[in-house]
Structures are given as C-alpha cells and as structure tokens.
Design a protein around this motif. Structure first.
Motif, PDB file in Angstrom:
ATOM      1  N   GLY A   1      -2.908  -4.242  -2.078  1.00  0.00           N
ATOM      2  CA  GLY A   1      -3.316  -4.933  -3.372  1.00  0.00           C
ATOM      3  C   GLY A   1      -2.784  -6.396  -3.093  1.00  0.00           C
TER       4      GLY A   1
ATOM      5  N   TYR B   1     -12.277  -0.151  -4.745  1.00  0.00           N
ATOM      6  CA  TYR B   1     -11.194  -0.795  -5.365  1.00  0.00           C
ATOM      7  C   TYR B   1     -11.548  -0.204  -6.959  1.00  0.00           C
ATOM      8  CZ  TYR B   1     -15.447  -3.952  -6.030  1.00  0.00           C
ATOM      9  OH  TYR B   1     -16.500  -4.339  -6.169  1.00  0.00           O
ATOM     10  N   ASN B   2     -10.596  -0.352  -7.815  1.00  0.00           N
ATOM     11  CA  ASN B   2     -10.733  -0.029  -9.153  1.00  0.00           C
ATOM     12  C   ASN B   2      -9.712  -0.795  -9.850  1.00  0.00           C
ATOM     13  OD1 ASN B   2     -10.454   1.306 -11.545  1.00  0.00           O
ATOM     14  ND2 ASN B   2     -11.600   3.259 -10.649  1.00  0.00           N
TER      15      ASN B   2
ATOM     16  N   GLN C   1      -5.502  -1.281  -8.958  1.00  0.00           N
ATOM     17  CA  GLN C   1      -5.311  -2.580  -8.293  1.00  0.00           C
ATOM     18  C   GLN C   1      -4.446  -3.115  -7.709  1.00  0.00           C
ATOM     19  OE1 GLN C   1      -5.971  -5.417 -11.752  1.00  0.00           O
ATOM     20  NE2 GLN C   1      -6.032  -7.387 -10.208  1.00  0.00           N
TER      21      GLN C   1
ATOM     22  N   GLU D   1      -9.779  -6.505   3.702  1.00  0.00           N
ATOM     23  CA  GLU D   1     -10.279  -5.344   2.795  1.00  0.00           C
ATOM     24  C   GLU D   1     -10.923  -5.766   1.707  1.00  0.00           C
ATOM     25  OE1 GLU D   1      -8.272  -1.775  -0.086  1.00  0.00           O
ATOM     26  OE2 GLU D   1      -7.299  -3.680   0.551  1.00  0.00           O
ATOM     27  N   CYS D   2     -11.928  -5.322   1.415  1.00  0.00           N
ATOM     28  CA  CYS D   2     -13.060  -5.611   0.088  1.00  0.00           C
ATOM     29  C   CYS D   2     -13.976  -4.652  -0.078  1.00  0.00           C
ATOM     30  CB  CYS D   2     -13.822  -7.033   0.326  1.00  0.00           C
ATOM     31  SG  CYS D   2     -14.680  -7.583  -1.113  1.00  0.00           S
TER      32      CYS D   2
ATOM     33  N   HIS E   1       0.834  -1.184  -0.021  1.00  0.00           N
ATOM     34  CA  HIS E   1       0.108   0.010   0.079  1.00  0.00           C
ATOM     35  C   HIS E   1       0.710   1.351   0.069  1.00  0.00           C
ATOM     36  CE1 HIS E   1      -4.205   1.583   0.250  1.00  0.00           C
ATOM     37  NE2 HIS E   1      -3.877   2.231   1.338  1.00  0.00           N
TER      38      HIS E   1
ATOM     39  N   HIS F   1      -5.231  -1.898  -3.944  1.00  0.00           N
ATOM     40  CA  HIS F   1      -6.530  -2.197  -3.496  1.00  0.00           C
ATOM     41  C   HIS F   1      -6.957  -3.351  -4.022  1.00  0.00           C
ATOM     42  CE1 HIS F   1      -7.394   0.995  -0.590  1.00  0.00           C
ATOM     43  NE2 HIS F   1      -6.810   1.898  -1.303  1.00  0.00           N
ATOM     44  N   GLU F   2      -7.316  -4.704  -3.303  1.00  0.00           N
ATOM     45  CA  GLU F   2      -7.537  -5.920  -4.069  1.00  0.00           C
ATOM     46  C   GLU F   2      -8.833  -5.810  -4.551  1.00  0.00           C
ATOM     47  OE1 GLU F   2      -6.387  -9.574  -1.576  1.00  0.00           O
ATOM     48  OE2 GLU F   2      -6.750  -7.884  -0.240  1.00  0.00           O
ATOM     49  N   LEU F   3      -9.229  -6.372  -5.830  1.00  0.00           N
ATOM     50  CA  LEU F   3     -10.460  -6.602  -6.484  1.00  0.00           C
ATOM     51  C   LEU F   3     -11.205  -7.717  -5.650  1.00  0.00           C
ATOM     52  CD1 LEU F   3      -9.464  -6.592 -10.149  1.00  0.00           C
ATOM     53  CD2 LEU F   3     -10.240  -4.707  -8.533  1.00  0.00           C
TER      54      LEU F   3
ATOM     55  N   ASP G   1      -5.167  -2.181   4.351  1.00  0.00           N
ATOM     56  CA  ASP G   1      -5.327  -2.030   3.004  1.00  0.00           C
ATOM     57  C   ASP G   1      -4.037  -2.479   2.215  1.00  0.00           C
ATOM     58  OD1 ASP G   1      -7.535  -0.823   3.603  1.00  0.00           O
ATOM     59  OD2 ASP G   1      -7.110   1.253   2.648  1.00  0.00           O
TER      60      ASP G   1
END
Length: 365
Positions: free
Chosen positions: A255, A280-281, A285, A276-277, A223, A288-290, A253
């Motif tokens: 990826g 996201y985008n 990615q 964390e869910c 992060h 921040h995980e998908l 937070d």
C-alpha cells in the motif's frame, strides 16, 4: 449436528495433509529463525510494517468482502479474447543491451549493464495452491522456465503464490546463480533444493554489492507474507538497483505510504520505476495501492519512466481486468514521468526514451 462435525473434522484433516505438500514451502527455523528474531522489524513472532494499520479499510469486513466476491457478479473481471503477446528469444538478446521484458502480472526479465535479472517469476499458469483456481489468462502464459537464459540475480519480493511459484522455482534451480529475497523466504528455497550459497536473505535497508559501482538495495514496503495459515514469518521487500549507468526501482506489492518520497530523497532521480498497479480494492487499500496512488508514488520517486505491473495475467480482485491500464493511463496524463505499457513479451529498451507503446488492451474484449 454430528454430520456437520464430521464434515468439519474431514475438512481439517484433509487440509492438514494437503498442506504438507512441498509447494507450501517451509517456515524458518534454527539459525535462520535466530537471525530473523534479531531484526528490528520482527516483533511478537512476526514481521511488522513500519506503520501499523489494519489490512481492511474502515467500514469493510472480511465476511462482507467474501460475500461480495462469491455472490456478486462483477463485470469484465476476465478477458474473453486471448491477450496479444510476443515471444522474444531472451537467450539471443545482446548482454550489453539494457532492457526489460514483462511476462504479465509482476514477472519480468531485465538486462542492466551486463547483468541478467529475473523478478517474481510465475510460469506455471496458476497463482494459487488450489488446483484449477486463479488461472492465467489466455495468451498471457507463453513463457516457461526453459525460455530463460542463465540468471545472475532472481529477485523475490515476497512469498505469496502470485510472486513465488513452486513449479517455476524448481525449474529454474540450475539457471539461477543467486536469489535475493527477504529474511525467512530463503527457507522455502532451501527446502526446494537450492544451496545455501545460492540464497541471499536481506532485511530492509541492506544491500548486495554486485560489482564496483553496482549495488542492489533492499527497501521496505507495506504488505504481508505467508503461504499457509501462518502469516508474516518472512519479510516483504522492494528493490533499488543502482548500476554504473542507471537506477531501477521495483516496488513489489504494498500500500501507499511515505516510503516513496523517502526513497526519492535517498537515491535521487530514478530512471525506471516498475510499480505494482492492479489487483487492488478500496477494502484492502492498505496493502495494495490504487492507481491514483501509483501515479503519486511515481512522482515522489522522481522517476523518469514508469512500467506498471501486477495486472493482465491473473484475476485477484473484483475490478475489470483492463481497469489498471485504463486508470494508470488516465492518472499519468501531464505527469513528469513517461508511462510504458508494453504487451507481454515486448522488449522495453531502457535507454530509448522515444520508444512508443500502444494501448493494446483496448483491442481485447
């Protein structure tokens, strides 16, 4: 041209004085900075992720993403209705009960084998230093610092505004015995009046001994950090809490990368993963995980149960507000873990593998 230059100067001067407010915190200096500079994860004036990669996915650009956010209308980013929630009396909960109460986004209260934890609390109704922006959804902001009992350990994953809230930190100062945070984050707390004895700053792969058979391990994540224009001066963390009877992981937070498989190998089966869910985008990615990555990471952690967080309180991305819950429910089908989807304020009983959770978000417009 003169008018434009005057506007630029005015904005710069206004920003300079506005950002001198206490809520922006403090950069590490002196002995704190000297310790930071000895960290193997601090290089060239800032903390670095274990695997260096661009924040933006290839094919995306900052101007392009800003343009879409400002000029494109994305449907259902905010709920119209008030979110359903429960007001649990936290102070009356038996201390020998193992439980979690989620407050929306990444804030949660946990009791585990006689200790009280509070993670990334944001009770001010906002996740931004800019007045009137990033406001909490209706019904999602029913808890305050006054509702909290005395807290043994407050866990701070990183210093972004949606995880470290100035107003909340000030209000909790006399209720929190100790704050556990990444290197450099303690500068904010000390600036805000916390005593040095209250602050425990850790690097990745360190630990805090709570009691015999009870340890909090600080793990990595992918992060970044920062509360102003200066970035990555404070470290971002995830946590593994190993109590006498249970192991709980909080992702903070970050990826997706191979750390989840490594943590699964390192600690063995994890009873609860708080992951964390949301927000996201595909464009960011890397940090921040998908949802599909969240499900994959939970399997690699060897988690028995998973509680998704970082959703249902603030809009920080362009996806529909309820998409994280819909997606993680879909991707959790036929997985070896059990998915927990409580309402805000609903008590999650950590030892009850028969507790049932409803799809409460499907009743919200």
């Amino acid at each position: 041209m003169q008018i434009l230059l005057m506007l630029i100067v005015l904005i710069a001067v206004t920003s300079f004085f506005y950002m001198r407010q206490a809520k922006f915190g403090k950069l590490p200096a002196g002995e704190r900075l000297a310790r930071i500079e000895k960290s193997p994860h601090y290089k060239d004036g800032g903390f670095r992720n274990l695997i260096e990669k661009p924040t933006l996915t290839e094919g995306y650009s900052i101007p392009g993403e800003l343009y879409k956010t400002i000029f494109t209308k994305f449907p259902n980013r905010n709920p119209v209705d008030s979110l359903p929630s429960l007001k649990t009396d936290l102070k009356s909960l038996p201390i020998d009960s193992n439980l979690i109460v989620w407050f929306g986004h990444s804030s949660f209260y946990m009791q585990l084998d006689g200790k009280r934890f509070l993670a990334d609390p944001v009770f001010s109704g906002s996740a931004s230093p800019v007045p009137g922006s990033v406001k909490a959804y209706k019904g999602s902001d029913i808890y305050t610092a006054d509702d909290m009992p005395a807290i043994d350990y407050m866990l701070i994953s990183h210093d972004h505004y949606d995880h470290l809230d100035y107003e909340t930190a000030i209000a909790l100062k006399n209720k929190v015995k100790q704050v556990i945070c990444g290197l450099g984050v303690g500068a904010h707390f000390e600036y805000w009046g916390y005593s040095p004895e209250q602050i425990i700053e850790k690097d990745w792969y360190e630990k805090v001994e709570v009691a015999e058979g009870y340890t909090i391990f600080t793990e990595s994540t992918h992060h970044e950090s920062g509360r102003g224009f200066t970035r990555s001066k404070a470290l971002w963390l995830s946590f593994l809490i190993q109590s006498p009877t249970m192991k709980v992981y909080y992702s903070g937070d970050g990826g997706y990368d191979n750390r989840f498989a490594e943590i699964g190998r390192k600690y063995g089966v994890i009873d609860w993963a708080i992951m964390e869910c949301g927000q996201y985008n595909k464009a960011w990615q890397a940090v921040h995980e998908l949802p599909e990555e969240v499900a994959r990471a939970t399997v690699q952690l060897k988690a028995k149960n998973m509680l998704p967080v970082h959703h249902s309180k603030f809009t920080l991305a362009n996806h529909p507000w309820n998409e994280p819950l819909n997606k993680i429910t879909e991707f959790s089908n036929h997985k070896p873990y059990r998915l927990a989807t409580p309402m805000i304020g609903e008590t999650v009983h950590l030892n009850d593998d028969q507790q049932v959770f409803t799809k409460w978000w499907e009743r919200v417009n």
